[in-house]
Motif scaffolding. Structure first.
Motif, PDB file in Angstrom:
ATOM      1  N   SER A 101       0.801  -1.170  -0.131  1.00 52.55           N
ATOM      2  CA  SER A 101       0.126   0.214  -0.048  1.00 52.55           C
ATOM      3  C   SER A 101       0.906   1.126  -0.068  1.00 52.55           C
ATOM      4  O   SER A 101       1.890   1.277   0.835  1.00 52.55           O
ATOM      5  N   ASP A 102       0.300   2.265  -0.961  1.00 56.03           N
ATOM      6  CA  ASP A 102       1.204   3.345  -0.906  1.00 56.03           C
ATOM      7  C   ASP A 102       1.022   4.396   0.324  1.00 56.03           C
ATOM      8  O   ASP A 102       1.938   5.214   0.761  1.00 56.03           O
TER       9      ASP A 102
ATOM     10  N   GLY B 219       6.344   2.491  13.323  1.00 55.09           N
ATOM     11  CA  GLY B 219       5.396   2.934  12.595  1.00 55.09           C
ATOM     12  C   GLY B 219       4.986   2.726  11.290  1.00 55.09           C
ATOM     13  O   GLY B 219       5.823   1.667  10.580  1.00 55.09           O
ATOM     14  N   LYS B 220       4.369   3.499  10.347  1.00 54.67           N
ATOM     15  CA  LYS B 220       4.093   2.955   8.892  1.00 54.67           C
ATOM     16  C   LYS B 220       5.191   3.241   8.049  1.00 54.67           C
ATOM     17  O   LYS B 220       5.889   4.065   7.883  1.00 54.67           O
ATOM     18  N   VAL B 221       5.459   1.980   6.951  1.00 55.95           N
ATOM     19  CA  VAL B 221       6.574   2.017   6.270  1.00 55.95           C
ATOM     20  C   VAL B 221       6.164   1.455   5.091  1.00 55.95           C
ATOM     21  O   VAL B 221       5.189   0.627   4.644  1.00 55.95           O
ATOM     22  N   VAL B 222       6.545   2.508   3.885  1.00 52.01           N
ATOM     23  CA  VAL B 222       6.208   2.000   2.551  1.00 52.01           C
ATOM     24  C   VAL B 222       7.027   1.129   2.093  1.00 52.01           C
ATOM     25  O   VAL B 222       8.511   1.662   2.000  1.00 52.01           O
ATOM     26  N   MET B 223       6.754  -0.056   1.637  1.00 49.88           N
ATOM     27  CA  MET B 223       7.610  -1.061   1.516  1.00 49.88           C
ATOM     28  C   MET B 223       7.887  -1.188  -0.274  1.00 49.88           C
ATOM     29  O   MET B 223       6.957  -0.693  -0.957  1.00 49.88           O
ATOM     30  N   LYS B 224       8.960  -1.634  -0.473  1.00 51.81           N
ATOM     31  CA  LYS B 224       9.676  -1.872  -1.958  1.00 51.81           C
ATOM     32  C   LYS B 224       9.573  -3.287  -2.172  1.00 51.81           C
ATOM     33  O   LYS B 224       9.620  -4.025  -1.399  1.00 51.81           O
ATOM     34  N   CYS B 225       9.330  -3.488  -3.624  1.00 46.91           N
ATOM     35  CA  CYS B 225       9.593  -4.928  -3.936  1.00 46.91           C
ATOM     36  C   CYS B 225      10.756  -5.600  -3.555  1.00 46.91           C
ATOM     37  O   CYS B 225      10.788  -6.571  -2.908  1.00 46.91           O
TER      38      CYS B 225
ATOM     39  N   ALA C 142      12.810  -1.066 -16.025  1.00 50.86           N
ATOM     40  CA  ALA C 142      11.359  -1.038 -15.926  1.00 50.86           C
ATOM     41  C   ALA C 142      10.946  -1.213 -14.379  1.00 50.86           C
ATOM     42  O   ALA C 142      11.967  -1.693 -13.634  1.00 50.86           O
ATOM     43  N   THR C 143       9.908  -0.974 -14.112  1.00 50.14           N
ATOM     44  CA  THR C 143       9.521  -1.105 -12.512  1.00 50.14           C
ATOM     45  C   THR C 143       9.009  -2.372 -12.761  1.00 50.14           C
ATOM     46  O   THR C 143       8.421  -3.059 -13.603  1.00 50.14           O
ATOM     47  N   CYS C 144       9.068  -3.065 -11.347  1.00 49.91           N
ATOM     48  CA  CYS C 144       8.353  -4.345 -11.194  1.00 49.91           C
ATOM     49  C   CYS C 144       7.109  -4.415 -11.636  1.00 49.91           C
ATOM     50  O   CYS C 144       6.515  -5.211 -12.459  1.00 49.91           O
ATOM     51  N   GLU C 145       6.306  -3.330 -10.965  1.00 52.61           N
ATOM     52  CA  GLU C 145       4.810  -3.159 -11.239  1.00 52.61           C
ATOM     53  C   GLU C 145       4.323  -3.361 -12.793  1.00 52.61           C
ATOM     54  O   GLU C 145       3.343  -3.473 -13.190  1.00 52.61           O
ATOM     55  N   SER C 146       5.336  -2.872 -13.551  1.00 53.32           N
ATOM     56  CA  SER C 146       4.902  -2.635 -14.912  1.00 53.32           C
ATOM     57  C   SER C 146       4.877  -4.088 -15.608  1.00 53.32           C
ATOM     58  O   SER C 146       4.010  -4.104 -16.567  1.00 53.32           O
ATOM     59  N   CYS C 147       5.221  -5.245 -15.013  1.00 53.13           N
ATOM     60  CA  CYS C 147       5.131  -6.501 -15.503  1.00 53.13           C
ATOM     61  C   CYS C 147       4.279  -7.107 -14.293  1.00 53.13           C
ATOM     62  O   CYS C 147       3.489  -8.074 -14.755  1.00 53.13           O
ATOM     63  N   HIS C 148       4.317  -6.946 -13.019  1.00 53.26           N
ATOM     64  CA  HIS C 148       3.806  -7.968 -12.006  1.00 53.26           C
ATOM     65  C   HIS C 148       2.958  -7.084 -11.495  1.00 53.26           C
ATOM     66  O   HIS C 148       3.164  -5.929 -10.538  1.00 53.26           O
ATOM     67  N   ALA C 149       1.535  -7.122 -11.414  1.00 55.82           N
ATOM     68  CA  ALA C 149       0.521  -6.517 -10.801  1.00 55.82           C
ATOM     69  C   ALA C 149       0.352  -6.804  -9.429  1.00 55.82           C
ATOM     70  O   ALA C 149      -0.446  -7.108  -8.812  1.00 55.82           O
ATOM     71  N   ALA C 150       1.482  -6.525  -8.470  1.00 50.40           N
ATOM     72  CA  ALA C 150       1.511  -7.092  -7.104  1.00 50.40           C
ATOM     73  C   ALA C 150       0.568  -6.240  -6.143  1.00 50.40           C
ATOM     74  O   ALA C 150      -0.075  -6.729  -5.271  1.00 50.40           O
ATOM     75  N   SER C 151       0.396  -4.977  -6.601  1.00 53.79           N
ATOM     76  CA  SER C 151       0.117  -3.959  -5.567  1.00 53.79           C
ATOM     77  C   SER C 151      -1.722  -4.420  -5.538  1.00 53.79           C
ATOM     78  O   SER C 151      -2.262  -3.774  -4.826  1.00 53.79           O
ATOM     79  N   LYS C 152      -2.168  -5.082  -6.493  1.00 54.21           N
ATOM     80  CA  LYS C 152      -3.650  -5.270  -6.482  1.00 54.21           C
ATOM     81  C   LYS C 152      -3.844  -6.758  -6.159  1.00 54.21           C
ATOM     82  O   LYS C 152      -5.102  -7.045  -6.068  1.00 54.21           O
TER      83      LYS C 152
END
Lengths: 271, 522
Positions: free
Chosen positions: B270-271, B279-285, B449-459
């Protein structure tokens, strides 16, 4: 219409054939899509190589045809025209055969020898077309032999005139008459450092200041001899420098024949 | 009037001058003989001559021509592969590996006498072949014969065939090694050929593959852009995960495989960030998927390295940093049993070496948020408190968060302190395996390329969702064999190999898997 020369012979017949051959080779090369890269070992490469080798052998046979004076196998002029234009087409075919892959090996050496032969040939064609007199070997409409006769006549006249004069003058005239025109192979390429006739002219000019009529006559004859000599030497220099192309064209083509054989044998020896 | 007489030196010189320049004939002969000797006679002679034996033993045929037949000795027959062996029926050992002459034999080959044939070398060998650059006969074994496959395979023993030639006969596959691999094209040319030149002919068969091989599981392929089927992704077929299948991605791109793991990518990615002790941490792949250094894959994701810094396995989160081990159930129960027995007998709580850190409050979907429970001061002995704590951890706060947890009858593992506590079974998480074993893909080449551009992990909400991309995304950048503006020309070999057993990236399936190649549903 300008006069037909060895290039334009039969309305550019051989030029048109060579152009057709070259364009066909270029089109085939552009259309060909070999698996790795274009080079002599693809199907097109083998084809161009075979055609090129056959052309080289035929071009070298021109040397034999030139000496076969009794041959009826086409006119020598026709052979020369075809020799020139096919040689230029070979530049295209041989280059495409390499696929532009060069290295320190006999294959590239053969290609370089081929270029040397072709470009020396183009040089030869150029000098003969620019100086048509060189082909007829005429100086001012006279043959070298005729110019030699003129020299001999001038020498006889000089000896005659010198008889009435002292031994010093006779020696000068004799030296002038006996000195060679160029003397040796290298003399054909450069003006001589010293010239006995030029020496005689200088000496007679100095003696002639005293006013003796016989000396002045002799001086005039030697000046004509010097002018005649310089005309002959200039012609010989031009001819030597232009003939130099043949000294490259012929031996290198024979060396190419050996290298080409090695090239063909080697690629199949280690196929 | 007197003209020049024949004896006259002047006429003699003029006659000489009328002849062409001398030396043409001499120079011609000289050039011819030098070229013929240096470029043909010496190399051929040297190639036929062996200075250590003084004979022609390498080439029986030539040797026989030169009366040297007796020298065809055992050493030769031991060193060279049997020439009667046809390239497409090369003998193999039990493992399917080509069983041919030893590499050491080639190192013993004497180079050609004084390497006189080096003039013939048409171009630099590939870097890996340069130890044999002065030994033409290492590959060119017989004069006026093409390079034989046996001589390639003498070193390249572990290559596999494209198809099983005991099953399939197709003239188009009976090619020589050199049909595709052309050396003498530069140090790095073979590697480039393997990517771009090799594979141009694949479509000859693969454009209508069923016409050639009716039983094939492969779809027709003509070109990556014009005609290439959707990718098949290798998945484990059931939760036990013993059988791998290659399944074609469906039109909606959704494919799943049982994993026995609960992991919502969307929560962690989650962004707005995800809860952590700090506390809250924004994680990277890359926090969990670390490149493994080969440019292709990733190091395994582990509880210890990637999860436990947030998902601590604390026994008494409000009082102590002490954690149970992430390991066998018996180890967890024994740790709990020992901990609460200590608490019950001494009345004190072991805190652990570090200052107490904040615990992440874990809330399962649908449950109200609540403070972590403590069992230190509850009534009963150590066993009673450990039992309550085990139920809490296994079924409510810890194990069950990620794992499939099932209560099973006791007693537990004999001889362990936790043997008398209630027992659980945790379903094994499906092990890693290659997702696309029939192609090579290097993540390193695609790092722009970003990971997300191929792997739709955030959804992705479930760990069972397979996040492998379909072909459409690749086609955004990759053209087929025909050049297209702003795209990458991509021949078959850019992703695929020809020699089957050797072409998968170094990702062997985990132990216990059985490869079921090409038997996937469609």
């Amino acid at each position: 219409m300008t006069q037909e020369n060895v290039l334009t012979l039969h309305g550019f017949r051989y030029f048109r054939w060579s152009l057709l051959l070259s364009v066909a080779a270029i089109v085939a090369y552009l259309l060909d899509d070999p698996p790795v890269a274009p080079y002599g070992g693809t199907w097109l490469g083998y084809t161009l190589g075979t055609v090129g080798a056959l052309i080289i052998v035929w071009l070298i046979l021109f040397g034999a045809r030139k000496r076969a004076y009794r041959s009826n196998l086409g006119s020598l002029r026709g052979w020369l025209s075809a020799h020139i234009w096919l040689g230029i087409a070979l530049l295209v075919i041989g280059t495409l055969h390499t696929g532009f892959q060069f290295g320190w090996n006999i294959h590239t050496i053969a290609y370089i020898l081929m270029l040397l032969v072709i470009f020396s040939g183009i040089w030869g064609v150029t000098v003969y077309l620019r100086n048509p007199a060189l082909l007829s070997e005429m100086i001012g409409g006279k043959s070298l032999q005729q110019h030699g006769v003129v020299l001999a006549e001038l020498d006889a006249e000089s000896r005659n005139l010198a008889q009435k004069l002292g031994p010093d003058v006779q020696q000068l005239i004799e030296a002038s008459a006996r000195a060679p025109i160029v003397g040796g192979v290298f003399g054909r390429f450069a003006a001589p450092a010293s010239c006995a006739t030029a020496n005689a002219v200088t000496q007679l000019q100095q003696i002639g200041l005293s006013g003796d009529k016989a000396i002045r006559n002799l001086y005039a004859v030697q000046v004509r001899r010097q002018q005649q000599l310089e005309r002959i030497r200039g012609f010989l220099r031009l001819k030597a420098w232009t003939d130099l192309w043949l000294l490259i064209h012929v031996p290198v083509s024979i060396g190419l024949l050996a290298t080409l054989t090695a090239h063909i044998v080697s690629v199949f020896f280690y196929w | 009037m007197s003209g020049p007489t024949p004896e006259d030196p002047l006429s003699q010189e003029i006659r000489g001058l009328q002849r062409p320049l001398p030396g043409r004939r001499l120079v011609s002969w000289l050039l011819f003989l030098v070229a013929l000797t240096a470029f043909l006679l010496l190399p051929v002679g040297a190639a036929l001559f062996n200075d250590d034996q003084g004979g022609m033993r390498d080439w029986p045929l030539i040797g026989a021509m030169f009366g040297d037949a007796d020298r065809v000795d055992a050493q030769l027959l031991g060193r060279r592969p049997d020439p009667s062996v046809k390239p497409d029926f090369i003998p193999r050992d039990a493992q399917g590996v080509f069983a041919l002459a030893d590499l050491t034999g080639y190192q013993a080959t004497p180079p050609t006498l004084m390497a006189l044939d080096r003039w013939w070398n048409p171009g630099p060998l590939a870097a890996a072949h340069q130890p044999w650059a002065n030994d033409c006969r290492a590959c060119h074994a017989a004069p006026f014969g093409r390079v034989r496959d046996e001589d390639c395979l003498a070193c390249h023993k572990v290559l596999g065939d494209h198809v099983d030639f005991t099953q399939v006969k197709d003239a188009r596959l009976e090619v020589r090694c050199a049909s595709c691999h052309r050396d003498h094209k530069g140090e790095f040319a073979l590697a480039a050929q393997n990517k771009h030149a090799v594979g141009r002919d694949c479509a000859d068969c693969h454009r209508d593959i069923k016409a050639s091989y009716a039983d094939t599981q492969t779809e027709n392929v003509r070109d990556f852009v014009d005609e290439h089927p959707q990718f098949r992704v290798q998945v484990a077929s059931d939760a036990a995960g013993k059988v791998l299948q290659r399944v074609r991605l469906p039109a909606n791109g959704l494919l799943s495989q049982p994993t026995n793991l609960k992991f919502p990518h969307d929560v962690h990615m989650s962004d707005k960030g995800v809860g952590s002790p700090n506390g809250k941490v924004v994680m990277k792949c890359a926090d969990c998927h670390e490149a493994n250094g080969d440019g292709i894959g990733f190091r395994p994701t582990t509880m210890q390295d990637h999860c436990q810094s947030c998902h601590a396995l604390k026994m008494e989160p409000t009082l102590s940093n002490r954690e149970v081990p992430h390991g066998p159930v018996a180890d967890v129960l024994s740790t709990l049993r020992e901990f609460y027995s200590f608490v019950a007998t001494t009345g004190s709580v072991p805190r652990g070496p570090e200052p107490l850190t904040r615990n992440i409050v874990i809330k399962r979907p649908g449950e109200p948020e609540r403070a972590p429970r403590s069992f230190v001061s509850m009534p009963g002995d150590g066993k009673a408190r450990a039992t309550a704590a085990a139920i809490e951890m296994f079924e409510k706060t810890s194990c069950v968060i990620c794992h499939e947890v099932k209560r099973v009858p006791g007693p537990g593992k004999a001889g362990t302190p936790g043997r008398d506590l209630p027992q659980w079974e945790i379903a094994a998480v499906a092990p890693d395996h290659a997702w696309m074993p029939k192609s090579t893909f290097t993540h390193a080449s695609h790092s722009a390329a970003t990971c997300e551009s191929c792997h739709a992990a955030s959804k992705s909400k479930e760990a069972t969702e397979v996040l492998m991309p379909g072909i459409d995304g690749c086609r955004d950048c990759h053209a087929g064999t025909k050049p297209v503006a702003d795209k990458i020309v991509s021949d078959c070999a850019l992703c695929h190999g020809f020699h089957m057993p050797g072409h998968t990236p170094p990702q062997p399936p985990a132990k216990g898997y059985q490869l079921l190649s090409g038997r996937a549903q469609r």
